[in-house]
Design an enzyme around this catalytic site. Structure first.
Site, PDB file in Angstrom:
ATOM      1  N   GLY A  72      25.139  15.810 -57.718  1.00 36.15           N
ATOM      2  CA  GLY A  72      25.268  15.392 -56.445  1.00 36.15           C
ATOM      3  C   GLY A  72      26.189  16.700 -55.618  1.00 36.15           C
ATOM      4  N   GLY A 124      23.861  13.950 -60.695  1.00 37.95           N
ATOM      5  CA  GLY A 124      22.731  13.264 -59.844  1.00 37.95           C
ATOM      6  C   GLY A 124      21.569  13.664 -60.289  1.00 37.95           C
ATOM      7  N   GLU A 147      30.852  14.544 -65.813  1.00 37.08           N
ATOM      8  CA  GLU A 147      31.760  14.055 -64.833  1.00 37.08           C
ATOM      9  C   GLU A 147      33.292  14.158 -65.248  1.00 37.08           C
ATOM     10  OE1 GLU A 147      27.996  13.354 -63.508  1.00 37.08           O
ATOM     11  OE2 GLU A 147      28.960  12.962 -65.474  1.00 37.08           O
ATOM     12  N   ASP A 155      27.978   8.234 -63.718  1.00 38.89           N
ATOM     13  CA  ASP A 155      27.515   7.376 -62.716  1.00 38.89           C
ATOM     14  C   ASP A 155      26.104   7.328 -62.698  1.00 38.89           C
ATOM     15  OD1 ASP A 155      27.367   9.768 -61.273  1.00 38.89           O
ATOM     16  OD2 ASP A 155      27.981   8.492 -59.568  1.00 38.89           O
TER      17      ASP A 155
END
Length: 369
Positions: A72, A124, A147, A155
């Protein structure tokens, strides 16, 4: 890429029967990192193709050859956090909600959806790839959920897909941000087939020559059969499988500080495991505790429940210290000296972990409810 080119380039291929929808993440200079505009554009296009009876199969890939999607656009998110946008209706919450909504659409897509995971697939990008009906890796694929290095948590549906890997593997990948290759992706159940680097054009030509029907289940089988014609002649050496017994031994304690000590101790003498242990030790201790609680506690959640949980965690991390600090140290100042909220894995108070799981919305009012 000129400024006029779309961030997601979409076109359709005509076949003997039916059409193929092709979407290309189109920001190669940024390794196709997902901006909010990319997420929204791709979500609209996938929705339209899902409703179009002439579209039989959808293909998602990345421009440039180096990456499918490196993650992301976290600079975009943390810039908003620094402006004080940390509430449940501010830009970071909107970004994560729309990203997770897109990922959920891919997981539940009604037609065959081929995701071409060549090159870097991280963060992402893992979320986009995880839900594809046909997930392709190539010998140069490099995958990870790193992360913890930026004070965040895995996530984009990781609560779901990491818990469906062989026992121990998902938690290890989440805690250490371990990088894995195409052979590992097959072993872990994260990819469905290994094809040759640079073979996408040939696959698209074969897709055009195929006579697609109007029944998604039959088209799913046709796509599976077609991809078998392009299987790579060789694969990189597997890294996770041969080490899984030792990895499981590392994770035999529920106490996070003790687990970190075991990962450090049992990684000695193995370059791959030591690299992963060093990444964990340099990462956010608070993140490690949240990740352990997230993955151990999320094993039996539904896919939708996983995304709702992760949205709560994302908003809470946006309101905290470590996420913005981790991005500063890694991507902005690049000093690689993050000043984490907690300096030791044994010093994280249980209530600090629990706070991250408390929804910022009233029941039924969250954007994914």
């Amino acid at each position: 890429m000129s400024e006029q080119e779309p961030v997601v380039a979409c076109h359709e291929l005509t076949c003997a029967a039916g059409r193929i929808g092709v979407a290309r993440l189109n920001t190669p200079r940024k390794l196709n990192a997902l901006g909010l505009d990319m997420i929204q554009t791709l979500d609209r296009q996938l929705s339209a193709w899902a409703e179009d009876p002439a579209i039989a199969v959808v293909v998602l890939h990345g421009a440039g050859g180096k990456a499918f999607c490196a993650g992301g656009d976290i600079r975009l998110v943390t810039d908003a956090i620094r402006r004080g946008e940390t509430g449940p209706r501010d830009m970071p919450a909107t970004y994560f909600a729309e990203e997770y909504r897109l990922d959920y659409r891919i997981h539940t897509y009604p037609k065959p959806l081929l995701v071409w995971g060549e090159g870097i697939v991280m963060g992402g990008g893992m979320g986009l790839m995880a839900g594809g009906s046909h997930r392709v890796v190539t010998p140069n694929s490099l995958l990870a959920m790193p992360e913890i290095t930026i004070g965040l948590f895995p996530d984009v549906g990781a609560t779901w897909y990491l818990n469906r890997m062989p026992a121990g593997a998902g938690l290890y990948l989440g805690l250490t941000g371990a990088r894995f290759n195409a052979a590992d992706a097959l072993f872990l159940g994260f990819a469905d087939c290994l094809l040759e680097d640079g073979s996408l054009d040939a696959v698209l030509e074969a897709l055009q020559a195929c006579r697609w029907g109007a029944e998604p289940a039959a088209d799913h089988d046709r796509l599976s059969e077609l991809l078998r014609r392009f299987v790579a002649a060789s694969a990189p050496a597997e890294q996770i499988g041969p080490r899984l017994p030792r990895i499981r031994e590392m994770l035999r304690y529920r106490d996070v500080a003790r687990t970190v000590a075991e990962i450090r101790r049992l990684s000695a003498g193995d370059a791959y495991l030591q690299e992963n242990a060093e990444r964990l030790l340099a990462g956010s201790p608070l993140s490690a505790h949240v990740i352990s609680a997230q993955l151990r506690g999320g094993k039996h959640l539904s896919l939708a429940e996983c995304f709702r949980l992760e949205l709560t965690l994302a908003v809470r991390f946006a309101q905290g210290h470590d996420f913005a600090e981790g991005v500063r140290a890694l991507l902005i100042d690049k000093d690689r000296q993050p000043r984490w909220e907690c300096t030791d894995f044994a010093d994280v108070a249980p209530e600090r972990v629990t706070e991250h799981f408390r929804s910022p919305w009233e029941p039924g009012e969250g954007p994914l409810d």
